[in-house]
Scaffold this active site. Structure first.
Site, mmCIF file in Angstrom:
data_model
loop_
_atom_site.group_PDB
_atom_site.id
_atom_site.type_symbol
_atom_site.label_atom_id
_atom_site.label_comp_id
_atom_site.label_asym_id
_atom_site.label_seq_id
_atom_site.Cartn_x
_atom_site.Cartn_y
_atom_site.Cartn_z
ATOM 1 N N TRP A 117 -9.407 33.268 73.121
ATOM 2 C CA TRP A 117 -8.840 32.578 71.965
ATOM 3 C C TRP A 117 -7.755 33.409 71.295
ATOM 4 O O TRP A 117 -7.159 32.962 70.313
ATOM 5 C CB TRP A 117 -9.939 32.216 70.950
ATOM 6 C CG TRP A 117 -10.399 33.344 70.064
ATOM 7 C CD1 TRP A 117 -10.719 34.608 70.435
ATOM 8 C CD2 TRP A 117 -10.585 33.292 68.644
ATOM 9 N NE1 TRP A 117 -11.106 35.353 69.343
ATOM 10 C CE2 TRP A 117 -11.035 34.570 68.238
ATOM 11 C CE3 TRP A 117 -10.442 32.287 67.684
ATOM 12 C CZ2 TRP A 117 -11.328 34.864 66.896
ATOM 13 C CZ3 TRP A 117 -10.741 32.589 66.365
ATOM 14 C CH2 TRP A 117 -11.166 33.867 65.989
ATOM 15 N N ASP A 118 -7.475 34.598 71.841
ATOM 16 C CA ASP A 118 -6.424 35.442 71.272
ATOM 17 C C ASP A 118 -5.076 34.722 71.207
ATOM 18 O O ASP A 118 -4.185 35.140 70.456
ATOM 19 C CB ASP A 118 -6.266 36.723 72.095
ATOM 20 C CG ASP A 118 -7.529 37.557 72.104
ATOM 21 O OD1 ASP A 118 -8.526 37.071 72.683
ATOM 22 O OD2 ASP A 118 -7.544 38.674 71.563
ATOM 23 N N GLU A 145 -19.332 37.212 66.888
ATOM 24 C CA GLU A 145 -19.770 37.718 68.196
ATOM 25 C C GLU A 145 -21.035 38.573 68.174
ATOM 26 O O GLU A 145 -21.668 38.746 69.208
ATOM 27 C CB GLU A 145 -18.657 38.502 68.910
ATOM 28 C CG GLU A 145 -17.480 37.652 69.320
ATOM 29 C CD GLU A 145 -16.535 38.375 70.257
ATOM 30 O OE1 GLU A 145 -16.313 37.888 71.369
ATOM 31 O OE2 GLU A 145 -16.013 39.446 69.857
ATOM 32 N N LYS A 202 -19.141 41.630 63.326
ATOM 33 C CA LYS A 202 -18.125 42.374 64.067
ATOM 34 C C LYS A 202 -16.750 42.197 63.424
ATOM 35 O O LYS A 202 -15.959 43.131 63.321
ATOM 36 C CB LYS A 202 -18.083 41.890 65.519
ATOM 37 C CG LYS A 202 -17.040 42.573 66.389
ATOM 38 C CD LYS A 202 -17.074 42.012 67.806
ATOM 39 C CE LYS A 202 -16.042 42.692 68.705
ATOM 40 N NZ LYS A 202 -16.050 42.132 70.085
ATOM 41 N N GLN A 203 -16.480 40.961 62.985
ATOM 42 C CA GLN A 203 -15.164 40.640 62.447
ATOM 43 C C GLN A 203 -15.294 39.407 61.551
ATOM 44 O O GLN A 203 -16.369 38.821 61.437
ATOM 45 C CB GLN A 203 -14.187 40.353 63.583
ATOM 46 C CG GLN A 203 -14.633 39.229 64.506
ATOM 47 C CD GLN A 203 -13.800 39.140 65.772
ATOM 48 O OE1 GLN A 203 -12.605 39.373 65.754
ATOM 49 N NE2 GLN A 203 -14.456 38.825 66.874
#
Length: 769
Positions: free
Chosen positions: A339-340, A477, A589-590
């Site tokens: 998905w980057d 994630e 994580k983010q």
């Protein structure tokens, strides 16, 4: 001009992952190929990794692990055409330099290097220049200059080495790494074929010098061109090598294509094309920053440079390929497309829209693969894979190696179904920014419709009268399942549900478009129902739960982990090594829920929440930011830029600047402890440029018109850049309390909340306050 702001340079001899990381950053590319910046006298070792990659070229291997065959699909490292071997008076020269100077010039795309190499006779100086041709995507070139402080007979061998395997990523090396077999060798071309995917690889080269002839021998999967020279102090041996690369993935006759690259071409012509291309790019793509931080300007240009060579129209219009999470600079994540793209396409849509459209076609071309992927999981419509390679099937593994305890853990990352929403978002942002709706007629609408079918089939209507979405993972994630659950996935991830609400809104908008095919009424009726009835969990204080049940998880003593391990950016691995599971804890994580703001902005976020029948307190953004920031370890480089954008919205410009500085140097400073060795992080590069142009610069293009509300931090005296909006080129000079703007067509914009009518090629100055 400050030359340092246009260069990436190294003047020390590096080793290990540091050397690997520098070689990633010194990569040259043109959208079609990536050529890692390894010294030409090196082969794979602990200190160096030559790599040559072609967009879209993958191969699958099988490795028995613990009683099962693990299948991996890898971006293929092609035969190495740059290998150089030297002998002085018959004695082989060992590449163990005492000095080094490597300079990558962003303004020309040329990589220049110089090494001092000790020999038994004295010091040898090796200077090289590398160039990639952006206009002729199959063509690269190399110049070699050799001098010394002694007299000797020197034998020079330039080699195309077919004894290459995929060895860039240490944790992958236990898997089968041989991706191709050499099938033919001629005087100037090596032909190979990938072992499973059956792609023909052709790498050719011609070596020339004014002072000696080269003779060619073949054997042992190598083509060796040998020249003999007399070297004396004050003299220089000059050699040129023109290289052609083509494959059957993109060309019907790759051998003929390579022959054309080697015919009547000089290194100087390749350099000239590179210089011309980058001059054209920088005339519109440069972001000029006058600030107190002397290094920030260089990092900005480094990020622009890598984004613009990861994909570019001269190549990508002919390719069936997108941009992987590491571009074409290394083998991290096996070169897969994630998905980057959501961090790359918006940048390209506003700065290089033709290329944005080129890479969107990769997803359109894989709609059938996404439909087949859905059927495999018993789903409807189209379900795009979390990790995509050549055909668009799911390439995410079901097990994952924990590098802390070296044990295999279950991997449910494929449940990040939000990748399908990212693809729809990228189509939308492209249409919003360019006004080009042809992509919808060329398959884009089918993507929107088929992914909508997937979501509308997957949601379930609960006893509470709301729709629920289970069996997914959010961007975080770290959370793959509920505590002690037998199956993977969580329910009602706020990011996924909010972005789904947004996507279903767009579906309904498109149904009213008279130039597009009709959309099934039953589907639209369900879309309307779901887009007003999806479930969120919101606390009394106005905190939106990352997913249903998140508030029930245990809290983490982060300070204790920092004292014990120092670096906790991958606290999930640390927990698992201790016999714990991050599924049980409030740790991220983010950014997850708040990632929605990066995509759509705070105002649209609130509208979506309200559309679902919920309300938020006036201070919801500050509360949610504080709550999730306290639980986020920034285990992904893409985390901090999202928080930076939020802080700008909240007025915390200096805090946002600190996030930006850390994020924009993620690869240069290798803040994740060696991951740049596996390739640059293309997502964070796109994100940081978005933060600069669209958050600090305040340029919003996504709501149908141009809005400019700058928010420069202290120490930024001037920010200048250009962006494109629906065929209009906007040139901006932004000062602490003033904007100077020039457009090439008449247009009405909003600056500092005032409506301004701009006339073509007339500068307008607007003061803030």
């Amino acid at each position: 001009m400050n030359a340092n702001n246009w260069q990436l340079s190294y003047d020390t001899v590096s080793h290990g992952v540091r050397a690997y990381g520098e070689e990633s950053l010194l990569t040259l590319g043109n959208g079609y190929l990536g050529w890692r910046g390894a010294p030409i006298m090196t082969s794979y070792s602990d200190d160096h990794y030559p790599g040559l990659y072609v967009a879209g070229v993958f191969n699958q291997t099988s490795t028995p692990v613990a009683g099962r065959d693990v299948i991996n699909e890898d971006m293929v490292n092609l035969p190495n055409p740059q290998l150089l071997k030297l002998a002085v008076d018959g004695e082989p020269v060992v590449f163990d330099p005492t000095t080094r100077e490597s300079v990558l010039n962003f303004d020309s795309g040329i990589l220049s290097e110089s090494y001092t190499i000790p020999t038994l006779k004295g010091e040898l100086i090796l200077k090289t220049q590398k160039a990639v041709n952006p206009f002729k995507m199959h063509q690269i070139g190399l110049s070699i200059a050799i001098s010394s402080d002694f007299t000797a007979d020197v034998t020079v061998q330039t080699i195309i080495d077919g004894r290459v395997e995929n060895k860039n990523v240490e944790r992958y090396r236990d898997f089968e790494s041989r991706e191709f077999d050499v099938t033919a060798l001629t005087v100037d071309k090596l032909v190979a074929e990938t072992r499973q995917s059956g792609i023909k690889l052709v790498v050719g080269a011609k070596t020339s010098s004014d002072t000696a002839k080269f003779s060619v021998t073949t054997g042992q999967d190598q083509i060796v061109a040998t020249g003999d020279f007399k070297l004396t102090p004050g003299d220089t041996i000059n050699i040129e090598r023109v290289i052609g690369i083509a494959t059957s993935y993109e060309e019907a006759d790759p051998e003929q294509v390579v022959d054309e690259q080697l015919t009547n071409v000089t290194f100087e012509e390749i350099v000239a094309d590179s210089v011309k291309y980058w001059q054209d790019v920088w005339s519109e793509a440069d972001i000029i920053l006058d600030s107190d931080d002397p290094d920030l300007q260089r990092m900005i240009r480094m990020n622009v440079f890598h984004l613009r060579q990861s994909a570019q129209h001269y190549a990508n219009q002919h390719l069936d390929a997108s941009v992987g999470s590491r571009g074409l600079t290394g083998e991290g994540y096996r070169g897969h497309i994630f998905w980057d793209e959501i961090f790359v396409v918006p940048y390209l849509a506003a700065n290089d829209p033709q290329t944005a459209k080129d890479i969107l076609k990769y997803r359109i071309n894989r709609l059938e693969g996404a439909q087949a992927n859905a059927k495999i999981d018993g789903e409807s419509g189209a379900m795009y894979p979390w990790q995509s390679g050549m055909t668009g099937d799911e390439q995410a593994q079901v097990i994952h190696l924990n590098t802390v305890n070296n044990e295999w853990d279950p991997d449910n990352s494929r449940l990040q179904r939000h990748v399908s929403l990212a693809i729809v978002y990228n189509l939308w942002i492209y249409v919003q920014l360019t006004g080009d709706e042809s992509i919808l007629q060329e398959g884009g609408l089918d993507v929107v419709v088929e992914t909508s079918k997937f979501w509308l089939n997957k949601v379930t209507l609960g006893n509470d009268g709301r729709y629920h979405l289970a069996g997914v993972m959010g961007p975080d994630e770290f959370h793959e399942a509920y505590p002690d659950a037998d199956t993977g996935g969580i329910a009602d991830n706020a990011y996924t549900n909010l972005m789904l609400t947004w996507a279903l809104n767009w579906l309904q908008e498109l149904s009213q478009h008279e130039n597009l095919p009709a959309i099934d009424d039953v589907l639209l009726e369900k879309a309307q129902d779901v887009s007003t009835g999806l479930s969120l969990e919101i606390s009394d204080a106005g905190i939106i739960a990352q997913y249903a049940g998140y508030f029930d998880l245990e809290t983490v003593d982060f300070e204790a982990y920092r004292q014990k391990y120092d670096d906790i950016h991958r606290i999930d691995r640390l927990m698992k090594a201790e016999g714990l599971s991050p599924d049980d804890y409030q740790v991220a994580k983010q950014t997850d829920t708040l990632m929605t703001l990066y995509n759509l902005g705070a105002n649209h976020f609130v509208k979506l929440v309200n559309q679902l029948g919920y309300t938020l307190p006036t201070d919801w953004l500050q509360k949610n930011t504080d709550y999730y920031l306290a639980r986020t370890v920034h285990g992904s480089t893409t985390s901090r830029p999202v928080f930076a954008g939020i802080d700008i919205t909240l007025g915390n410009k200096e805090k946002a600047l600190e996030y930006l500085k850390t994020a924009i140097g993620s690869d240069y400073y290798d803040i994740q402890g060696g991951t740049t060795a596996e390739g640059i992080h293309i997502g964070v590069m796109g994100e940081t440029l978005e933060v600069i142009q669209n958050e600090f610069g305040g340029v919003s293009l996504r709501d149908g018109h141009i809005v400019i509300n700058p928010s420069l931090p202290n120490g930024w005296r001037r920010l200048s850049f250009k962006q494109k909006f629906r065929g209009v080129l906007i040139s901006l000079d932004i000062y602490p309390n003033e904007v100077k703007v020039v457009v090439d067509k008449d247009i009405t914009v909003t600056i500092y909340n005032r409506t301004i009518n701009l006339h073509a090629n007339e500068e307008q100055q607007v003061s803030g306050g």
